[in-house]
Design an enzyme around this catalytic site. Structure first.
Site, short mmCIF file in Angstrom:
data_model
loop_
_atom_site.label_atom_id
_atom_site.label_comp_id
_atom_site.label_asym_id
_atom_site.label_seq_id
_atom_site.Cartn_x
_atom_site.Cartn_y
_atom_site.Cartn_z
N ALA A 200 0.80 -1.30 0.12
CA ALA A 200 0.18 0.11 0.07
C ALA A 200 0.69 1.08 -0.03
CB ALA A 200 -0.56 -0.07 1.20
N ASP A 201 0.38 2.41 -0.52
CA ASP A 201 1.18 3.74 -0.51
C ASP A 201 -0.13 4.73 -0.57
OD1 ASP A 201 3.95 4.55 -0.61
OD2 ASP A 201 3.00 5.79 -1.95
N GLN A 202 0.36 5.88 -0.25
CA GLN A 202 -0.25 7.00 -0.39
C GLN A 202 0.33 8.25 -0.80
OE1 GLN A 202 -2.01 8.63 3.44
NE2 GLN A 202 -4.22 8.32 2.49
#
Length: 199
Positions: A75-77
């Site tokens: 996951a990344d933001q």
């Protein structure tokens, strides 16, 4: 037989979201240098949502090499304000500058999630949320940072919408889980589709 599930993130928030959903998983955070990976993407003009997806996949792929046969969640933001990109602040002064820049304006959070199995991306998804901060005076920002302390350094916008940061908000458009940093509903739907969790 169901595959082991591994979360390639050390984020306590992502771990909490999966725990709360009743998912059985192991944690093995990626050791990739995200900024080094992101720099050429930003220079090439890649959209923030594409950067988030590429980083999510890269982190999951790196951890996948250590867990053959497992489904690895990456996951990344990213946070963008027009053409400007924001990262986790290095110190409280950087957090103060970020909040001053975001004050009274609408920014976009792009949260990506990917499933990687044996080094191959088998599913990926990105969601976006738009957050407008109130007009914040320097005194308000200073008070807020004094109250939450180093917690401000753990998120890309220097705020936590699930905590005191909600006081800074004027308007939120988008999914709560996307704001936290993991689009949980699409992830659960894909895990159900694959028979990895109960339907």
């Amino acid at each position: 037989m169901r595959k082991p599930i591994v979360l390639a993130s050390g984020s306590v928030h992502r771990r909490m979201l999966l725990d709360n959903a009743g998912i059985a998983f192991a944690v093995d955070p990626s050791t990739l240098d995200e900024r080094a990976l992101e720099a050429p993407l930003a220079q090439s003009g890649a959209a923030p949502e594409d950067v988030a997806l590429i980083l999510a996949e890269a982190k999951a792929a790196e951890v996948s090499a250590r867990h053959p046969g497992a489904l690895v969640i990456g996951a990344d933001q990213t946070l963008s304000l027009g053409d400007e990109r924001f990262h986790k602040p290095a110190d409280m002064e950087a957090a103060r500058r970020a909040l001053l820049a975001l004050s009274g304006r609408t920014h976009v959070l792009s949260s990506a999630v990917a499933l990687v199995e044996d080094g191959e991306t088998v599913w990926r998804h990105v969601d976006q949320a738009r957050i407008t901060l109130r007009d914040l005076s320097p005194a308000t920002i200073g008070r807020y940072l004094a109250e939450i302390g180093d917690t401000a350094l753990t998120s890309v916008g220097s705020y936590q919408v699930e905590g005191r940061g909600i006081q800074l908000m004027e308007r939120i458009e988008g999914d709560f889980f996307t704001i936290i940093g993991l689009p949980v509903l699409p992830l659960l739907a894909e895990l159900r589709r694959r028979g990895e969790i109960d339907a």
